[in-house]
Motif scaffolding. Structure first.
Motif, PDB file in Angstrom:
ATOM      1  N   GLY A  37       0.888  -1.190   0.103  1.00 27.38           N
ATOM      2  CA  GLY A  37       0.053   0.052  -0.044  1.00 27.38           C
ATOM      3  C   GLY A  37       0.820   1.306   0.116  1.00 27.38           C
ATOM      4  N   MET A  38       1.895   1.331   0.790  1.00 26.81           N
ATOM      5  CA  MET A  38       2.770   2.348   0.900  1.00 26.81           C
ATOM      6  C   MET A  38       3.466   2.709  -0.573  1.00 26.81           C
ATOM      7  SD  MET A  38       4.883   1.689   4.310  1.00 26.81           S
ATOM      8  CE  MET A  38       6.389   2.354   3.708  1.00 26.81           C
ATOM      9  N   LEU A  39       3.844   1.285  -1.197  1.00 23.60           N
ATOM     10  CA  LEU A  39       4.481   1.672  -2.576  1.00 23.60           C
ATOM     11  C   LEU A  39       3.449   2.072  -3.647  1.00 23.60           C
ATOM     12  CD1 LEU A  39       6.742  -1.496  -2.708  1.00 23.60           C
ATOM     13  CD2 LEU A  39       7.381   0.885  -2.024  1.00 23.60           C
ATOM     14  N   THR A  40       2.305   1.755  -3.363  1.00 25.48           N
ATOM     15  CA  THR A  40       1.039   2.172  -4.282  1.00 25.48           C
ATOM     16  C   THR A  40       1.060   3.761  -4.173  1.00 25.48           C
ATOM     17  OG1 THR A  40       0.236  -0.074  -4.710  1.00 25.48           O
ATOM     18  CG2 THR A  40      -1.230   1.897  -5.105  1.00 25.48           C
ATOM     19  N   ILE A  41       0.828   4.056  -2.999  1.00 19.21           N
ATOM     20  CA  ILE A  41       0.387   5.392  -2.728  1.00 19.21           C
ATOM     21  C   ILE A  41       1.607   6.271  -3.199  1.00 19.21           C
ATOM     22  CG2 ILE A  41      -0.173   7.116  -0.874  1.00 19.21           C
ATOM     23  CD1 ILE A  41      -1.935   4.855   0.008  1.00 19.21           C
ATOM     24  N   ALA A  42       2.734   5.792  -2.922  1.00 18.90           N
ATOM     25  CA  ALA A  42       3.909   6.543  -3.119  1.00 18.90           C
ATOM     26  C   ALA A  42       4.146   6.839  -4.452  1.00 18.90           C
ATOM     27  CB  ALA A  42       5.370   5.924  -2.457  1.00 18.90           C
ATOM     28  N   ALA A  43       3.609   5.918  -5.254  1.00 22.77           N
ATOM     29  CA  ALA A  43       3.821   6.165  -6.779  1.00 22.77           C
ATOM     30  C   ALA A  43       2.682   7.332  -7.318  1.00 22.77           C
ATOM     31  CB  ALA A  43       3.245   4.885  -7.276  1.00 22.77           C
ATOM     32  N   LEU A  44       1.755   7.569  -6.446  1.00 25.76           N
ATOM     33  CA  LEU A  44       0.915   8.820  -6.860  1.00 25.76           C
ATOM     34  C   LEU A  44       1.780  10.239  -6.722  1.00 25.76           C
ATOM     35  CD1 LEU A  44      -2.322   7.738  -5.030  1.00 25.76           C
ATOM     36  CD2 LEU A  44      -1.657   7.395  -7.611  1.00 25.76           C
ATOM     37  N   PHE A  45       2.954  10.218  -5.947  1.00 20.52           N
ATOM     38  CA  PHE A  45       3.662  11.525  -5.877  1.00 20.52           C
ATOM     39  C   PHE A  45       4.754  11.587  -6.846  1.00 20.52           C
ATOM     40  CE2 PHE A  45       1.745  10.501  -1.788  1.00 20.52           C
ATOM     41  CZ  PHE A  45       1.517  11.827  -1.295  1.00 20.52           C
ATOM     42  N   GLN A  46       4.972  10.603  -7.794  1.00 16.43           N
ATOM     43  CA  GLN A  46       6.274  10.481  -8.679  1.00 16.43           C
ATOM     44  C   GLN A  46       6.205  11.724  -9.535  1.00 16.43           C
ATOM     45  OE1 GLN A  46       7.405   5.872  -9.514  1.00 16.43           O
ATOM     46  NE2 GLN A  46       5.014   6.320  -9.736  1.00 16.43           N
ATOM     47  N   ALA A  47       5.114  12.208  -9.917  1.00 16.46           N
ATOM     48  CA  ALA A  47       5.349  13.534 -10.607  1.00 16.46           C
ATOM     49  C   ALA A  47       6.110  14.564  -9.976  1.00 16.46           C
ATOM     50  CB  ALA A  47       3.938  14.201 -11.212  1.00 16.46           C
ATOM     51  N   ALA A  48       6.403  14.575  -8.871  1.00 19.25           N
ATOM     52  CA  ALA A  48       7.186  15.527  -7.957  1.00 19.25           C
ATOM     53  C   ALA A  48       8.723  15.305  -8.759  1.00 19.25           C
ATOM     54  CB  ALA A  48       7.281  15.073  -6.511  1.00 19.25           C
ATOM     55  N   PHE A  49       9.103  14.604  -9.595  1.00 20.75           N
ATOM     56  CA  PHE A  49      10.283  14.393 -10.278  1.00 20.75           C
ATOM     57  C   PHE A  49      10.673  15.570 -10.889  1.00 20.75           C
ATOM     58  CE2 PHE A  49      13.581  12.401 -12.968  1.00 20.75           C
ATOM     59  CZ  PHE A  49      14.240  11.700 -12.092  1.00 20.75           C
ATOM     60  N   VAL A  50       9.583  16.194 -11.418  1.00 23.49           N
ATOM     61  CA  VAL A  50       9.819  17.396 -12.522  1.00 23.49           C
ATOM     62  C   VAL A  50      10.469  18.420 -11.604  1.00 23.49           C
ATOM     63  CG1 VAL A  50       7.497  17.189 -13.474  1.00 23.49           C
ATOM     64  CG2 VAL A  50       7.796  18.558 -11.321  1.00 23.49           C
ATOM     65  N   MET A  51      10.881  18.117 -10.189  1.00 22.18           N
ATOM     66  CA  MET A  51      11.699  19.279  -9.542  1.00 22.18           C
ATOM     67  C   MET A  51      13.218  19.114 -10.124  1.00 22.18           C
ATOM     68  SD  MET A  51      11.340  21.402  -6.968  1.00 22.18           S
ATOM     69  CE  MET A  51      12.229  22.251  -5.904  1.00 22.18           C
ATOM     70  N   THR A  52      13.525  18.426 -10.701  1.00 21.21           N
ATOM     71  CA  THR A  52      14.881  18.285 -11.516  1.00 21.21           C
ATOM     72  C   THR A  52      15.062  19.144 -12.581  1.00 21.21           C
ATOM     73  OG1 THR A  52      14.203  16.241 -12.846  1.00 21.21           O
ATOM     74  CG2 THR A  52      15.134  15.703 -10.855  1.00 21.21           C
ATOM     75  N   MET A  53      13.956  19.273 -13.108  1.00 21.71           N
ATOM     76  CA  MET A  53      13.938  20.372 -14.206  1.00 21.71           C
ATOM     77  C   MET A  53      13.673  21.595 -13.703  1.00 21.71           C
ATOM     78  SD  MET A  53      10.713  20.706 -17.118  1.00 21.71           S
ATOM     79  CE  MET A  53       9.514  20.977 -15.892  1.00 21.71           C
ATOM     80  N   VAL A  54      13.052  22.093 -12.610  1.00 22.30           N
ATOM     81  CA  VAL A  54      12.750  23.138 -11.930  1.00 22.30           C
ATOM     82  C   VAL A  54      14.073  23.776 -11.294  1.00 22.30           C
ATOM     83  CG1 VAL A  54      11.399  24.555 -10.210  1.00 22.30           C
ATOM     84  CG2 VAL A  54      10.267  22.824 -11.436  1.00 22.30           C
ATOM     85  N   ILE A  55      14.992  22.977 -10.737  1.00 22.31           N
ATOM     86  CA  ILE A  55      15.895  23.606  -9.818  1.00 22.31           C
ATOM     87  C   ILE A  55      16.899  24.472 -10.725  1.00 22.31           C
ATOM     88  CG2 ILE A  55      18.090  23.171  -8.527  1.00 22.31           C
ATOM     89  CD1 ILE A  55      16.491  20.763  -7.328  1.00 22.31           C
TER      90      ILE A  55
END
Length: 381
Positions: free
Chosen positions: A186-204
């Motif tokens: 369940g933790m992994l499934t819900i953590a997957a919903l946050f993966q779009a935060a990876f766009v931070m690598t483009m924002v920095i």
């Protein structure tokens, strides 16, 4: 001033919040209830902590290489071809995220609102809207998120608060659920919903002060994660864990049973869907933008605009691949768990290599030089 560095820490946090809160809010309570029953809010919070760790890693990497995206600095760390393979995998993954988010949007719309509209029409309209919006600079990208942020966050919180008048605290006991067996999946499934935060690598690389990126990341994911926990808590407190497991989109059902005081509006599902469409757009916009931006970085182009429409047919075909709603959620679950390797494990390996090889560390140098230029005055956000 460098025109490429226009994004403030507040804007970076807003980008994260509006990117994370998206199409996944509808089935989120269902995933939490299936994983941990009455422990749904706890497993959601733990999933957010897993995502927080991943975001901490990519932000730390970004601060060590404040002038480069992950596509560029990964080549410096592990070599040209291994890094390019990793970058291609990330690009394909985010193209899949964009496609599946568009498909989920289409399924909800044709099921709940436009029942006679073909599914492919709703999907292609949302993808076209996102594709046309990506033909802007990274600064305009930040402004668009900033514009939609109040529409996205505050009405969502209002609906959650109003729904609590129908809540029953007994539905949330025991807090740790009926057993720990489903917690990790369940933790992994819900953590997957946050993966779009990876766009931070483009924002920095576009931030005025990359040294403030960590603060922006923590605030952004903390607020988005808090909204997710509140949604799960409110939904399960109103329906109970067993009833929540029988609902395909529990958050939408929560809006249906919520009303404004004095019965000004007896159902808030129409208002909620309007907010949700905005949330889907901001998420699609971010993942689509990240995909074409990363492609331009990979092949060393200064402009990403040519890929905005070129990529559209491929994403549309991927979006229409799942046979039905149940197949779509099976694909989403598999893609999400594979993506955790790309968005957490891969950056963690890069961070370890950067320390081992003593590469990077540019954020601290930039911060000290900024302080000297400012003459000791406190920098803007």
């Amino acid at each position: 001033m460098d025109t490429r560095r226009q994004i403030t820490a507040i804007q970076a946090a807003i980008i994260l919040i509006s990117t994370i809160i998206g199409v996944g809010v509808l089935p989120l309570p269902l995933f939490a209830a299936q994983a941990a029953s009455t422990g749904g809010p706890l497993v959601t919070a733990l999933g957010g902590l897993v995502a927080l760790f991943g975001l901490f890693v990519i932000t730390k990497l970004g601060q060590r290489f404040p002038d480069k995206s992950i596509v560029r600095y990964s080549e410096e760390l592990i070599g040209k071809w291994p890094a390019r393979i990793g970058s291609v995998c990330i690009i394909v993954f985010f193209a899949l995220l964009t496609a599946l988010a568009a498909r989920e949007f289409g399924e909800v719309v044709v099921t709940s609102v436009l029942k006679k509209t073909p599914l492919d029409v709703t999907v292609i309209v949302m993808l076209l809207l996102a594709a046309m919006s990506t033909r802007n600079s990274i600064t305009v990208f930040a402004y668009i998120h900033h514009f939609y942020f109040p529409v996205l966050l505050f009405p969502s919180l209002l609906i959650i608060v109003l729904s609590l008048k129908n809540a029953n605290a007994l539905f949330l006991q025991p807090v740790w659920g009926e057993g720990m067996s489903g917690f990790v999946p369940g933790m992994l499934t819900i953590a997957a919903l946050f993966q779009a935060a990876f766009v931070m690598t483009m924002v920095i690389p576009a931030m005025r002060n990359p040294a403030r990126a960590m603060r922006a990341s923590m605030w952004g994911l903390g607020i988005a994660g808090g909204v997710y926990v509140l949604i799960v808590t409110a939904t399960m407190a109103v329906f109970g864990p067993e009833e929540t497991k029988k609902l395909l989109w529990p958050t939408l059902e929560l809006a249906k049973v919520t009303s404004l005081p004095a019965n000004i509006l007896e159902r808030l599902d129409a208002a909620f869907l309007a907010i949700w469409v905005t949330a889907v757009f901001t998420t699609l916009f971010s993942t689509y933008y990240f995909t074409i931006h990363s492609i331009s970085q990979l092949i060393r182009l200064k402009d990403h605009k040519m890929f905005s429409m070129m990529l559209l047919p491929y994403i549309f075909v991927m979006a229409m691949y799942p046979k039905n709603v149940l197949h779509m959620y099976e694909v989403i679950a598999k893609v999400g768990r594979i993506g955790l390797f790309l968005t957490i494990v891969y950056p963690l390996l890069l961070l370890i290599v950067s320390y081992a090889r003593r590469k990077g560390g540019g954020s601290d140098e930039r911060d000290s030089s900024t302080s000297k230029e400012a003459g000791g005055s406190s920098p803007m956000a």
